[in-house]
Write a protein that holds these residues in place. Structure first.
Motif, PDB file in Angstrom:
ATOM      1  N   LEU A 121     -36.618  38.260-109.823  1.00 12.79           N
ATOM      2  CA  LEU A 121     -35.342  38.846-109.416  1.00 12.79           C
ATOM      3  C   LEU A 121     -34.246  37.785-109.364  1.00 12.79           C
ATOM      4  O   LEU A 121     -34.465  36.668-108.904  1.00 12.79           O
ATOM      5  CB  LEU A 121     -35.479  39.508-108.034  1.00 12.79           C
ATOM      6  CG  LEU A 121     -36.328  40.777-107.964  1.00 12.79           C
ATOM      7  CD1 LEU A 121     -36.587  41.157-106.514  1.00 12.79           C
ATOM      8  CD2 LEU A 121     -35.641  41.929-108.704  1.00 12.79           C
ATOM      9  N   LEU A 166     -32.827  49.461-105.036  1.00 12.72           N
ATOM     10  CA  LEU A 166     -32.489  48.643-106.196  1.00 12.72           C
ATOM     11  C   LEU A 166     -33.742  48.115-106.895  1.00 12.72           C
ATOM     12  O   LEU A 166     -33.764  47.952-108.129  1.00 12.72           O
ATOM     13  CB  LEU A 166     -31.596  47.479-105.760  1.00 12.72           C
ATOM     14  CG  LEU A 166     -31.052  46.568-106.866  1.00 12.72           C
ATOM     15  CD1 LEU A 166     -30.084  47.340-107.763  1.00 12.72           C
ATOM     16  CD2 LEU A 166     -30.358  45.358-106.246  1.00 12.72           C
ATOM     17  N   LEU A 207     -30.795  37.784-107.755  1.00  6.77           N
ATOM     18  CA  LEU A 207     -29.832  38.444-106.873  1.00  6.77           C
ATOM     19  C   LEU A 207     -29.186  37.408-105.958  1.00  6.77           C
ATOM     20  O   LEU A 207     -29.774  36.353-105.694  1.00  6.77           O
ATOM     21  CB  LEU A 207     -30.524  39.520-106.030  1.00  6.77           C
ATOM     22  CG  LEU A 207     -31.172  40.678-106.780  1.00  6.77           C
ATOM     23  CD1 LEU A 207     -32.048  41.508-105.843  1.00  6.77           C
ATOM     24  CD2 LEU A 207     -30.114  41.542-107.440  1.00  6.77           C
ATOM     25  N   ARG A 254     -42.980  40.175-110.432  1.00  7.95           N
ATOM     26  CA  ARG A 254     -41.701  40.881-110.604  1.00  7.95           C
ATOM     27  C   ARG A 254     -40.699  40.477-109.527  1.00  7.95           C
ATOM     28  O   ARG A 254     -39.501  40.315-109.813  1.00  7.95           O
ATOM     29  CB  ARG A 254     -41.933  42.391-110.574  1.00  7.95           C
ATOM     30  CG  ARG A 254     -42.730  42.910-111.768  1.00  7.95           C
ATOM     31  CD  ARG A 254     -42.860  44.426-111.703  1.00  7.95           C
ATOM     32  NE  ARG A 254     -43.835  44.934-112.657  1.00  7.95           N
ATOM     33  CZ  ARG A 254     -44.054  46.215-112.896  1.00  7.95           C
ATOM     34  NH1 ARG A 254     -43.366  47.136-112.235  1.00  7.95           N
ATOM     35  NH2 ARG A 254     -44.976  46.605-113.772  1.00  7.95           N
ATOM     36  N   ASP A 268     -35.134  50.025-109.939  1.00 16.19           N
ATOM     37  CA  ASP A 268     -34.511  49.777-111.244  1.00 16.19           C
ATOM     38  C   ASP A 268     -34.761  48.363-111.750  1.00 16.19           C
ATOM     39  O   ASP A 268     -35.014  48.159-112.942  1.00 16.19           O
ATOM     40  CB  ASP A 268     -33.006  50.021-111.151  1.00 16.19           C
ATOM     41  CG  ASP A 268     -32.670  51.486-110.920  1.00 16.19           C
ATOM     42  OD1 ASP A 268     -33.327  52.345-111.542  1.00 16.19           O
ATOM     43  OD2 ASP A 268     -31.772  51.767-110.104  1.00 16.19           O
ATOM     44  N   GLN A 269     -34.698  47.382-110.869  1.00 18.79           N
ATOM     45  CA  GLN A 269     -34.752  45.993-111.319  1.00 18.79           C
ATOM     46  C   GLN A 269     -36.160  45.421-111.397  1.00 18.79           C
ATOM     47  O   GLN A 269     -36.395  44.462-112.128  1.00 18.79           O
ATOM     48  CB  GLN A 269     -33.888  45.118-110.416  1.00 18.79           C
ATOM     49  CG  GLN A 269     -32.411  45.448-110.489  1.00 18.79           C
ATOM     50  CD  GLN A 269     -31.528  44.231-110.307  1.00 18.79           C
ATOM     51  OE1 GLN A 269     -31.997  43.105-110.164  1.00 18.79           O
ATOM     52  NE2 GLN A 269     -30.229  44.450-110.326  1.00 18.79           N
TER      53      GLN A 269
END
Length: 399
Positions: A387, A338, A389, A383, A341-342
């Motif tokens: 996130l 994941l 999540l 980065r 992509d993120q």
């Protein structure tokens, strides 16, 4: 009928590369690839110039002695003796086609099908793969929160089928540098019980400690217990030339020679000549490479303070690697792909370094930072901090 090789898990690095298939990344936010530990750059210019001259030597294209070129064995014995303050002779040195082959050759000489080797968890996946393919049982030795193996816990795992304890220090995948006291205790345990202690020191040249990281080579009869493994791939960026080494007793090397002659005949002569030249001429350059890796390590440690507030934890960091615990509800095996992509980041889930069903593997990621500069590492940390999540629920407390 399923063969042992068919039943062995697929190599993690190619598996992770599949996550990139069909993906594109913008110039403004390029992929940060922190999956593989191998140097991405070629050997330094002065070595490449020397290698160009070596090509005119007919011997660079021919088979050499099965256990390696005498000049390389001698130079490496002298280098090892000086670094560890010990006496290592050329007869204690065998040259292999890379350090993975050094491990495979060692186990071929030490084990039968059904024998056992104790390995700390998380483990180096290629070691586990070789054991699976040859019918040797890898016995997991869970490590504590500090990711350092406990010799007394290892003692509890010894059975009549146990032949060795195999460790990697500085460690792949965690980056942790095992203390000299730990190695000493493991050596004592192996000497007492008649086992071999296999110490893979592929990343020795990037240890943050000054001088020798242990004194095992100063112990009486060290060669009858210790098997040290080494690689020239990292120190001189000779990954494609496949040159590794084994340090142990001549009697064991005699059996390893049978394996070598059958599988590779000898390590590539050209690569051995380059490695020998490096030992004689690149001491200052390798010091500079070590300083650069330690600088990148420091940058990652400093930057990780930003992530601590988000629930991330830096479990280990050293040599080429960081081992990080993530704060999310999903497991690492789901999170790692994941992140491509993120966050446009490629790292490996710790499930690739732990036994099937080991819950600790789902909590961590391995970061291989040797090919990333400090700016890229700062971007990596930034980065991760961005996130959004679902977080792991905190553990329940009792009143």
């Amino acid at each position: 009928m399923t063969t042992r090789t068919d039943a062995t898990f697929f190599p993690p690095i190619p598996e992770a590369q599949r996550w990139l298939k069909g993906k594109t990344f913008s110039a403004e936010r390029p992929l940060i690839n922190l999956a593989q530990a191998a140097p991405a750059d070629p050997p330094p210019p002065q070595m490449r110039d020397a290698m160009a001259e070596m090509l005119s030597d007919p011997a660079s294209h021919l088979y050499g002695p099965v256990l390696g070129l005498p000049e390389l064995r001698d130079a490496l014995a002298q280098d090892w003796s000086a670094h560890y303050g010990a006496t290592v002779r050329a007869e204690n040195v065998g040259i292999t086609a890379g350090c993975n082959q050094a491990f495979a050759a060692t186990l071929a000489a030490l084990t039968h099908e059904g024998d056992e080797v104790i390995v700390p968890v998380p483990w180096y996946f290629n070691h586990k793969m070789w054991m699976d393919m040859t019918g040797v049982r890898a016995v997991p030795l869970p490590c504590g929160d500090d990711l350092i193996p406990d010799p007394e816990e290892a003692r509890k795992l010894i059975t009549p089928r146990t032949k060795a304890i195999a460790i990697v220090t500085p460690n792949n995948p965690t980056g942790v540098e095992y203390p000299a006291e730990t190695l000493r205790s493991l050596f004592d345990l192996c000497q007492e019980t008649g086992l071999r202690l296999i110490v893979d020191e592929t990343y020795r040249d990037f240890d943050s400690r000054e001088g020798a990281p242990h004194d095992l080579l100063q112990r009486d009869g060290w060669q009858n217990t210790l098997v040290q493994l080494y690689s020239f791939s990292k120190a001189y960026r000779l990954t494609g030339h496949r040159v590794g080494a084994i340090f142990t007793a001549p009697k064991l090397l005699h059996n390893i020679e049978k394996f070598q002659d059958t599988v590779a005949i000898c390590a590539p002569s050209f690569g051995q000549m380059a490695a020998c030249w490096g030992l004689e001429n690149l001491r200052d350059w390798t010091r500079g490479q070590r300083a650069e890796i330690l600088s990148r390590r420091a940058a990652l440690v400093d930057g990780f303070a930003l992530l601590a507030a988000e629930g991330w934890r830096l479990r280990g960091c050293g040599a080429y690697f960081a081992y990080v615990e993530h704060p999310f509800a999903m497991g690492a095996s789901e999170l790692a792909p994941l992140l491509v992509d993120q966050a446009q980041v490629l790292v490996l889930p710790a499930t690739m370094f732990t036994p099937t069903g080991d819950a600790s593997g789902e909590r961590c990621l391995r970061v291989a930072f040797a090919n990333a500069n400090e700016e890229q590492l700062r971007s990596f940390v930034s980065r991760l901090a961005q996130l959004d999540l679902p977080a792991l629920a905190p553990p329940a407390t009792t009143a």
